[in-house]
Write a protein that holds these residues in place. Structure first.
Motif, PDB file in Angstrom:
ATOM      1  N   ILE A  97       0.850  -1.207   0.000  1.00  0.00           N
ATOM      2  CA  ILE A  97       0.000   0.000   0.000  1.00  0.00           C
ATOM      3  C   ILE A  97       0.876   1.244   0.000  1.00  0.00           C
ATOM      4  CG2 ILE A  97      -1.611   1.381   1.372  1.00  0.00           C
ATOM      5  CD1 ILE A  97      -2.885  -1.298   2.290  1.00  0.00           C
ATOM      6  N   ARG A  98       1.883   1.274   0.875  1.00  0.00           N
ATOM      7  CA  ARG A  98       2.781   2.438   0.925  1.00  0.00           C
ATOM      8  C   ARG A  98       3.479   2.652  -0.418  1.00  0.00           C
ATOM      9  NH1 ARG A  98       3.363   0.835   6.314  1.00  0.00           N
ATOM     10  NH2 ARG A  98       5.021  -0.640   5.879  1.00  0.00           N
ATOM     11  N   ALA A  99       3.971   1.575  -1.000  1.00  0.00           N
ATOM     12  CA  ALA A  99       4.669   1.686  -2.288  1.00  0.00           C
ATOM     13  C   ALA A  99       3.713   2.177  -3.373  1.00  0.00           C
ATOM     14  CB  ALA A  99       5.264   0.339  -2.681  1.00  0.00           C
ATOM     15  N   ALA A 100       2.489   1.675  -3.371  1.00  0.00           N
ATOM     16  CA  ALA A 100       1.517   2.076  -4.386  1.00  0.00           C
ATOM     17  C   ALA A 100       1.103   3.530  -4.205  1.00  0.00           C
ATOM     18  CB  ALA A 100       0.294   1.159  -4.335  1.00  0.00           C
ATOM     19  N   VAL A 101       0.944   3.961  -2.957  1.00  0.00           N
ATOM     20  CA  VAL A 101       0.585   5.364  -2.707  1.00  0.00           C
ATOM     21  C   VAL A 101       1.690   6.273  -3.231  1.00  0.00           C
ATOM     22  CG1 VAL A 101       0.277   7.088  -0.880  1.00  0.00           C
ATOM     23  CG2 VAL A 101      -0.980   4.951  -0.781  1.00  0.00           C
ATOM     24  N   ARG A 102       2.943   5.889  -2.985  1.00  0.00           N
ATOM     25  CA  ARG A 102       4.055   6.689  -3.513  1.00  0.00           C
ATOM     26  C   ARG A 102       3.988   6.784  -5.028  1.00  0.00           C
ATOM     27  NH1 ARG A 102       7.411   3.336  -0.888  1.00  0.00           N
ATOM     28  NH2 ARG A 102       7.275   3.705   1.287  1.00  0.00           N
ATOM     29  N   ARG A 103       3.675   5.672  -5.696  1.00  0.00           N
ATOM     30  CA  ARG A 103       3.600   5.671  -7.149  1.00  0.00           C
ATOM     31  C   ARG A 103       2.437   6.519  -7.654  1.00  0.00           C
ATOM     32  NH1 ARG A 103       3.019   0.006  -9.107  1.00  0.00           N
ATOM     33  NH2 ARG A 103       2.917   1.010 -11.131  1.00  0.00           N
TER      34      ARG A 103
END
Length: 108
Positions: free
Chosen positions: A96-102
């Protein structure tokens, strides 16, 4: 008249998505088909990409799989918003964190 490649690709990708969600839910094809009032052979054809299910069938499958119908259509998980939805569905905090950053910081 030959079949068009677009619907064939869509059917294959959608079938693979349904298979993935079914196996994640720990269901057999037979159980899912029974619960959705579908023929097991039909579900097998859907998962193998030989049949494209109707919208009502997608809604029933999604409900039994515990997802929204839109989750079945989240076929390109490399797309940042779809990756975020998939990570949230799995409750994977790191993803989730990685996707939010993207989503918030798309690359140029």
């Amino acid at each position: 008249m030959p079949r068009r490649p677009g619907p064939i690709r869509l059917a294959r990708r959608l079938g693979a998505r349904i298979r993935t969600l079914r196996t994640e839910a720990g269901l057999t094809q037979e159980t899912l088909a029974w619960d959705c009032d579908l023929d097991k052979g039909y579900l097998s054809q859907v998962e193998s990409g030989k049949r494209l299910p109707s919208v009502p069938v997608l809604v029933v499958l999604a409900k039994r799989l515990g997802v929204e119908a839109a989750d079945l259509l989240a076929l390109d998980l490399s797309h940042p918003r779809l990756a975020l939805l998939e990570a949230a569905r799995r409750r994977d905090r790191a993803a989730i964190r990685a996707a939010v950053r993207r989503v918030l910081l798309p690359t140029a």
